[in-house]
Design an enzyme around this catalytic site. Structure first.
Site, PDB file in Angstrom:
ATOM      1  N   GLU A  54     -12.286  -1.272   3.208  1.00 32.82           N
ATOM      2  CA  GLU A  54     -11.684  -2.545   2.828  1.00 32.82           C
ATOM      3  C   GLU A  54     -10.316  -2.742   3.476  1.00 32.82           C
ATOM      4  OE1 GLU A  54     -13.358  -0.881  -1.182  1.00 32.82           O
ATOM      5  OE2 GLU A  54     -12.750  -0.086   0.769  1.00 32.82           O
ATOM      6  N   CYS A  82     -11.511   0.703  -5.061  1.00 32.80           N
ATOM      7  CA  CYS A  82     -10.568   1.490  -5.855  1.00 32.80           C
ATOM      8  C   CYS A  82      -9.339   0.629  -6.167  1.00 32.80           C
ATOM      9  CB  CYS A  82     -10.159   2.742  -5.081  1.00 32.80           C
ATOM     10  SG  CYS A  82      -9.130   2.394  -3.619  1.00 32.80           S
ATOM     11  N   CYS A  85      -7.432  -0.596  -2.984  1.00 39.43           N
ATOM     12  CA  CYS A  85      -8.133  -1.668  -2.283  1.00 39.43           C
ATOM     13  C   CYS A  85      -8.133  -2.952  -3.102  1.00 39.43           C
ATOM     14  CB  CYS A  85      -9.538  -1.228  -1.914  1.00 39.43           C
ATOM     15  SG  CYS A  85      -9.536   0.102  -0.677  1.00 39.43           S
TER      16      CYS A  85
END
Length: 148
Positions: A54, A82, A85
């Site tokens: 990402e 996560c 990101c």
């Protein structure tokens, strides 16, 4: 005209990451029917813990556009983002987030911190979970099965 399968493109990036020995996560950023940026994890290759798919796709798209904002763009990623990101997705002002497999351990969208639901989140994209979930999960399971 048939709309491109953007999650299929993200899955190809995940497979390429696995072939490089990286955790197989892939991402593509799109606007309309065009892929603007694509990436797979490269944390080991670049010795960079922030080199998640990402993050790399966001950096590439912002560089191409000459802007830190990706308003009107959508992100397709094979694994639930996560917290790092999710923060980058918010700051980039991505319009929509489509993701494949949920990540009970490290995810921060529908699991864990649920970043976009926090009062300190400046922008929350529309979220669509479970897109090609079976395929995305299989790539991850096969990758880790081969290493255990």
């Amino acid at each position: 005209m048939k709309r491109p399968d953007f999650m299929a493109a993200a899955l190809k990036e995940a497979e390429a990451a696995a072939a490089r020995g990286e955790v197989p996560v892939g991402a593509v950023i799109v606007r309309g029917a065009e892929i603007v940026a694509s990436a797979g994890n490269r944390t080991r290759e670049l010795n960079d813990p922030t080199a998640h798919a990402e993050m790399l796709a966001i950096r590439e798209a912002c560089g191409k556009l000459g802007s830190e904002r990706l308003t009107g763009h959508d992100l397709y990623v094979t694994l639930e983002p996560c917290a790092m990101c999710a923060g980058a997705i918010s700051f980039a002002r991505l319009r929509r987030l489509y993701f494949g497999a949920a990540d009970e351990k490290g995810g921060a969208v529908v699991n864990g911190a649920r970043f976009f639901a926090t009062p300190t989140c400046h922008h929350a994209p529309d979220i669509y979970a479970g897109i090609a979930e079976t395929e995305a999960a299989a790539i991850l399971k096969d990758f880790f099965k081969d290493r255990r």
